[in-house]
Design a protein around this motif. Structure first.
Motif, PDB file in Angstrom:
ATOM      1  N   VAL A 147       0.841  -1.190   0.000  1.00  0.00           N
ATOM      2  CA  VAL A 147       0.000   0.000   0.000  1.00  0.00           C
ATOM      3  C   VAL A 147       0.877   1.241   0.000  1.00  0.00           C
ATOM      4  O   VAL A 147       2.015   1.198   0.492  1.00  0.00           O
ATOM      5  CB  VAL A 147      -0.941  -0.016   1.230  1.00  0.00           C
ATOM      6  CG1 VAL A 147      -0.162   0.061   2.526  1.00  0.00           C
ATOM      7  CG2 VAL A 147      -2.004   1.062   1.137  1.00  0.00           C
ATOM      8  N   GLN A 148       0.375   2.306  -0.567  1.00  0.00           N
ATOM      9  CA  GLN A 148       1.126   3.564  -0.558  1.00  0.00           C
ATOM     10  C   GLN A 148       0.996   4.243   0.795  1.00  0.00           C
ATOM     11  O   GLN A 148       0.021   4.038   1.525  1.00  0.00           O
ATOM     12  CB  GLN A 148       0.600   4.484  -1.646  1.00  0.00           C
ATOM     13  CG  GLN A 148       0.969   4.054  -3.058  1.00  0.00           C
ATOM     14  CD  GLN A 148       0.614   5.106  -4.096  1.00  0.00           C
ATOM     15  OE1 GLN A 148      -0.332   5.868  -3.912  1.00  0.00           O
ATOM     16  NE2 GLN A 148       1.355   5.126  -5.184  1.00  0.00           N
ATOM     17  N   ALA A 149       1.966   5.056   1.107  1.00  0.00           N
ATOM     18  CA  ALA A 149       1.914   5.824   2.348  1.00  0.00           C
ATOM     19  C   ALA A 149       0.609   6.615   2.414  1.00  0.00           C
ATOM     20  O   ALA A 149       0.166   7.191   1.415  1.00  0.00           O
ATOM     21  CB  ALA A 149       3.111   6.763   2.428  1.00  0.00           C
ATOM     22  N   GLY A 150       0.009   6.611   3.582  1.00  0.00           N
ATOM     23  CA  GLY A 150      -1.278   7.259   3.764  1.00  0.00           C
ATOM     24  C   GLY A 150      -2.466   6.339   3.572  1.00  0.00           C
ATOM     25  O   GLY A 150      -3.596   6.712   3.906  1.00  0.00           O
ATOM     26  N   GLY A 151      -2.210   5.158   3.050  1.00  0.00           N
ATOM     27  CA  GLY A 151      -3.280   4.207   2.800  1.00  0.00           C
ATOM     28  C   GLY A 151      -3.654   3.408   4.027  1.00  0.00           C
ATOM     29  O   GLY A 151      -3.154   3.644   5.132  1.00  0.00           O
ATOM     30  N   SER A 152      -4.540   2.437   3.805  1.00  0.00           N
ATOM     31  CA  SER A 152      -5.075   1.633   4.902  1.00  0.00           C
ATOM     32  C   SER A 152      -5.037   0.151   4.556  1.00  0.00           C
ATOM     33  O   SER A 152      -5.105  -0.226   3.387  1.00  0.00           O
ATOM     34  CB  SER A 152      -6.525   2.023   5.204  1.00  0.00           C
ATOM     35  OG  SER A 152      -6.631   3.363   5.604  1.00  0.00           O
ATOM     36  N   LEU A 153      -4.939  -0.663   5.586  1.00  0.00           N
ATOM     37  CA  LEU A 153      -5.070  -2.107   5.468  1.00  0.00           C
ATOM     38  C   LEU A 153      -5.782  -2.615   6.708  1.00  0.00           C
ATOM     39  O   LEU A 153      -5.678  -2.007   7.785  1.00  0.00           O
ATOM     40  CB  LEU A 153      -3.703  -2.791   5.360  1.00  0.00           C
ATOM     41  CG  LEU A 153      -2.960  -2.736   4.030  1.00  0.00           C
ATOM     42  CD1 LEU A 153      -1.551  -3.313   4.202  1.00  0.00           C
ATOM     43  CD2 LEU A 153      -3.701  -3.485   2.946  1.00  0.00           C
ATOM     44  N   ARG A 154      -6.439  -3.725   6.559  1.00  0.00           N
ATOM     45  CA  ARG A 154      -7.079  -4.383   7.701  1.00  0.00           C
ATOM     46  C   ARG A 154      -6.557  -5.804   7.798  1.00  0.00           C
ATOM     47  O   ARG A 154      -6.725  -6.608   6.879  1.00  0.00           O
ATOM     48  CB  ARG A 154      -8.601  -4.400   7.565  1.00  0.00           C
ATOM     49  CG  ARG A 154      -9.306  -4.903   8.825  1.00  0.00           C
ATOM     50  CD  ARG A 154     -10.818  -4.810   8.691  1.00  0.00           C
ATOM     51  NE  ARG A 154     -11.516  -5.197   9.898  1.00  0.00           N
ATOM     52  CZ  ARG A 154     -11.808  -4.356  10.887  1.00  0.00           C
ATOM     53  NH1 ARG A 154     -11.484  -3.069  10.787  1.00  0.00           N
ATOM     54  NH2 ARG A 154     -12.459  -4.778  11.981  1.00  0.00           N
ATOM     55  N   LEU A 155      -5.906  -6.109   8.895  1.00  0.00           N
ATOM     56  CA  LEU A 155      -5.381  -7.442   9.156  1.00  0.00           C
ATOM     57  C   LEU A 155      -6.371  -8.224  10.004  1.00  0.00           C
ATOM     58  O   LEU A 155      -7.086  -7.651  10.834  1.00  0.00           O
ATOM     59  CB  LEU A 155      -4.043  -7.365   9.890  1.00  0.00           C
ATOM     60  CG  LEU A 155      -2.964  -6.478   9.259  1.00  0.00           C
ATOM     61  CD1 LEU A 155      -1.675  -6.588  10.080  1.00  0.00           C
ATOM     62  CD2 LEU A 155      -2.725  -6.840   7.817  1.00  0.00           C
ATOM     63  N   SER A 156      -6.385  -9.533   9.795  1.00  0.00           N
ATOM     64  CA  SER A 156      -7.256 -10.387  10.584  1.00  0.00           C
ATOM     65  C   SER A 156      -6.479 -11.594  11.084  1.00  0.00           C
ATOM     66  O   SER A 156      -5.617 -12.118  10.382  1.00  0.00           O
ATOM     67  CB  SER A 156      -8.455 -10.850   9.761  1.00  0.00           C
ATOM     68  OG  SER A 156      -9.369 -11.558  10.564  1.00  0.00           O
ATOM     69  N   CYS A 157      -6.781 -12.007  12.288  1.00  0.00           N
ATOM     70  CA  CYS A 157      -6.148 -13.174  12.897  1.00  0.00           C
ATOM     71  C   CYS A 157      -7.241 -14.146  13.305  1.00  0.00           C
ATOM     72  O   CYS A 157      -8.154 -13.770  14.057  1.00  0.00           O
ATOM     73  CB  CYS A 157      -5.330 -12.755  14.111  1.00  0.00           C
ATOM     74  SG  CYS A 157      -4.711 -14.126  15.114  1.00  0.00           S
TER      75      CYS A 157
END
Length: 114
Positions: free
Chosen positions: A12-22
């Motif tokens: 992802v580019q700087a400033g972007g978002s991600l959602r991790l799941s466990c």
């Protein structure tokens, strides 16, 4: 020992978002304080965020205000919403119990480009 499976990483580019799941197996993911950790090659694994069994979160100073940890005890999952990502957030992200007592999973790679 409870298998833990992390997912959701990516580029992802700087400033972007991600959602991790466990996804945690067994009951421990429901009744135990859990956390997200990250590791940069050549450095020690560091704690990113913890969440108590009752849902109270705590965050490392570097991510406070940008990351949000949550849990769904009905699904036995622990998520990490990451916003305003920075290149220094690039790492392999892992989940574990807050005391790091479970076997480590494979982790999920997060890469933030500038």
């Amino acid at each position: 020992q409870v298998p833990l499976v992390e997912s959701g990483g990516g580029l992802v580019q700087a400033g972007g978002s991600l959602r991790l799941s466990c996804a945690a197996s067994g009951s421990i993911g429901r009744v135990t304080a859990m956390g997200w950790f990250r590791q940069i090659p050549g450095k020690q694994r560091e704690r990113v965020a913890l969440i108590s069994a009752g849902g109270t979160p705590t965050y490392a100073a570097a991510v406070k205000g940008r990351f949000t940890i949550s849990r769904d005890n009905s699904k036995n999952t622990i998520d990490l919403q990451m916003n305003s990502l920075k290149p220094e957030d690039t790492a392999v992200y892992y989940c574990n119990t807050a005391l790091q007592s479970a076997s480590w999973g494979q982790g999920t790679q997060v890469t933030v480009s500038s």
